[in-house]
Design a protein around this motif. Structure first.
Motif, PDB file in Angstrom:
ATOM      1  N   LEU A   1       0.845  -1.195   0.000  1.00 53.97           N
ATOM      2  CA  LEU A   1       0.000   0.000   0.000  1.00 53.97           C
ATOM      3  C   LEU A   1       0.878   1.242   0.000  1.00 53.97           C
ATOM      4  N   PHE A   2       0.486   2.216  -0.799  1.00 54.78           N
ATOM      5  CA  PHE A   2       1.198   3.489  -0.926  1.00 54.78           C
ATOM      6  C   PHE A   2       0.207   4.632  -0.786  1.00 54.78           C
ATOM      7  N   GLY A   3       0.695   5.782  -0.347  1.00 57.93           N
ATOM      8  CA  GLY A   3      -0.092   6.985  -0.495  1.00 57.93           C
ATOM      9  C   GLY A   3      -0.302   7.266  -1.970  1.00 57.93           C
TER      10      GLY A   3
ATOM     11  N   ALA B   1       1.947   7.327  -6.498  1.00 62.17           N
ATOM     12  CA  ALA B   1       1.559   6.402  -7.562  1.00 62.17           C
ATOM     13  C   ALA B   1       2.505   6.438  -8.756  1.00 62.17           C
ATOM     14  N   ASP B   2       3.104   7.588  -9.020  1.00 64.74           N
ATOM     15  CA  ASP B   2       4.023   7.710 -10.148  1.00 64.74           C
ATOM     16  C   ASP B   2       5.492   7.620  -9.736  1.00 64.74           C
ATOM     17  N   ASP B   3       5.739   7.410  -8.459  1.00 65.51           N
ATOM     18  CA  ASP B   3       7.113   7.335  -7.950  1.00 65.51           C
ATOM     19  C   ASP B   3       7.107   6.382  -6.759  1.00 65.51           C
ATOM     20  N   LEU B   4       7.018   5.088  -7.050  1.00 62.94           N
ATOM     21  CA  LEU B   4       6.761   4.095  -6.013  1.00 62.94           C
ATOM     22  C   LEU B   4       7.962   3.758  -5.144  1.00 62.94           C
ATOM     23  N   ALA B   5       9.146   3.836  -5.678  1.00 59.39           N
ATOM     24  CA  ALA B   5      10.322   3.316  -4.984  1.00 59.39           C
ATOM     25  C   ALA B   5      10.467   3.907  -3.588  1.00 59.39           C
ATOM     26  N   GLY B   6      10.522   3.026  -2.597  1.00 58.37           N
ATOM     27  CA  GLY B   6      10.775   3.445  -1.229  1.00 58.37           C
ATOM     28  C   GLY B   6       9.607   4.080  -0.512  1.00 58.37           C
ATOM     29  N   GLY B   7       8.412   4.019  -1.080  1.00 54.99           N
ATOM     30  CA  GLY B   7       7.308   4.751  -0.467  1.00 54.99           C
ATOM     31  C   GLY B   7       6.186   3.918   0.102  1.00 54.99           C
ATOM     32  N   HIS B   8       6.357   2.601   0.210  1.00 58.22           N
ATOM     33  CA  HIS B   8       5.232   1.776   0.656  1.00 58.22           C
ATOM     34  C   HIS B   8       5.063   1.831   2.173  1.00 58.22           C
ATOM     35  N   LEU B   9       3.810   1.664   2.590  1.00 59.13           N
ATOM     36  CA  LEU B   9       3.441   1.895   3.990  1.00 59.13           C
ATOM     37  C   LEU B   9       3.025   0.622   4.720  1.00 59.13           C
TER      38      LEU B   9
END
Length: 281
Positions: free
Chosen positions: A82-84, A88-96
């Motif tokens: 899940l990501f904020g 959505a257009d820059d997924l790397a390192g952003g999952h929660l």
């Protein structure tokens, strides 16, 4: 999970690591720091349309209680991060957090922990099979969320479970693309081993661990699996029949150590919440 940062240590079982080297394709990297607490969708080869028919949840060589890297295959495609929505257009390192697709009549349902999706002001997206900044099956926007009253009113740890629908892409539901496991409340805790699959927020690929859960209380279950840090909240507990019988969360939003994880016991409350989620188009 919402936990204090810790060093992931899997080398404490050095002898086991030597044996696993010959039977596993890869293992979780030692001494990695972690915390607990859009492209066009491509299609997974059909499994005959039956949820949970992709075979065993764990490789037959995976030792009980060992945490390993997940091989990308049909079964793991049903689990994602899940990501904020702003990532959505820059997924790397952003999952929660972690979530997984479960079967529903509308074929559009994911399950996760309530503390992962409880903030209604935050738009979220689900990326099944996420790896290394890539979305091999697309980026799917969460739509309606279903949380127990116990969580929305009091953040009761015995209610730390949630469902969410995801919007279609190109007229197709997510289950038509990646398949689904079956959400199965009422299963006896520890009846069989389960495999927990999740995305630590310090890693860009998922990990898994298979072990036999035990009862922690009448409303909570626990499993001994090392290195499940922050980001693994919402991870499904899947038995060999392809049934989701737990969701990482519950006690202390998943636990107070990275090596022991928790889930609410999937009883009547979980069954009622699932019925509500599948009854609303």
């Amino acid at each position: 999970m919402e936990r204090i940062s810790r060093i992931m240590v899997t080398s404490r079982h050095a002898l086991l690591g030597v044996v696993m080297m010959f039977t596993l394709a890869s293992s979780v990297a030692a001494a990695e720091v972690g915390h607990r607490h859009p492209g066009r969708a491509s299609e997974v080869p059909s499994s005959g349309g039956k949820a949970g028919s992709a075979g065993q949840a764990r490789p037959p060589t995976q030792a009980l209680g060992a945490t390993v890297d997940v091989v990308a295959d049909r079964a793991s495609a049903r689990i994602g991060a899940l990501f904020g929505a702003d990532r959505a257009d820059d997924l790397a390192g952003g999952h929660l957090c972690t979530a997984s697709v479960v079967h529903s009549p509308q074929r559009d349902l994911v399950v996760t922990a309530a503390h992962c999706v409880g903030d209604a002001s935050t738009d979220l997206v689900f990326v099944p099979g996420y790896r290394d900044g890539h979305a091999p099956y697309g980026v799917w926007k969460l739509d309606h969320r279903y949380l127990p009253d116990g969580w929305t009113k009091d953040q009761d740890e015995d209610s730390d479970l949630a469902f969410a629908t995801v919007d279609e892409q190109d007229g197709r539901a997510i289950e038509d693309v990646v398949g689904a496991n079956r959400f199965t409340p009422g299963t006896t805790t520890g009846a069989t081993p389960v495999t927990v699959v999740g995305y630590p927020d310090s890693r860009e690929t998922p990990i898994s661990c298979t072990n036999k859960p035990t009862a922690y209380s009448s409303t909570q279950q626990r499993i001994d699996c090392p290195a499940f840090t922050q980001g693994t909240s919402g991870s499904p507990w899947i038995n060999d029949a392809g049934q989701v019988v737990g969701v990482l969360g519950g006690y202390d939003q998943g636990g107070d150590t990275d090596d022991v994880s928790y889930s609410v016991t999937l009883g009547n409350q979980a069954a009622d919440l699932y019925k509500t989620a599948i009854s609303n188009p």
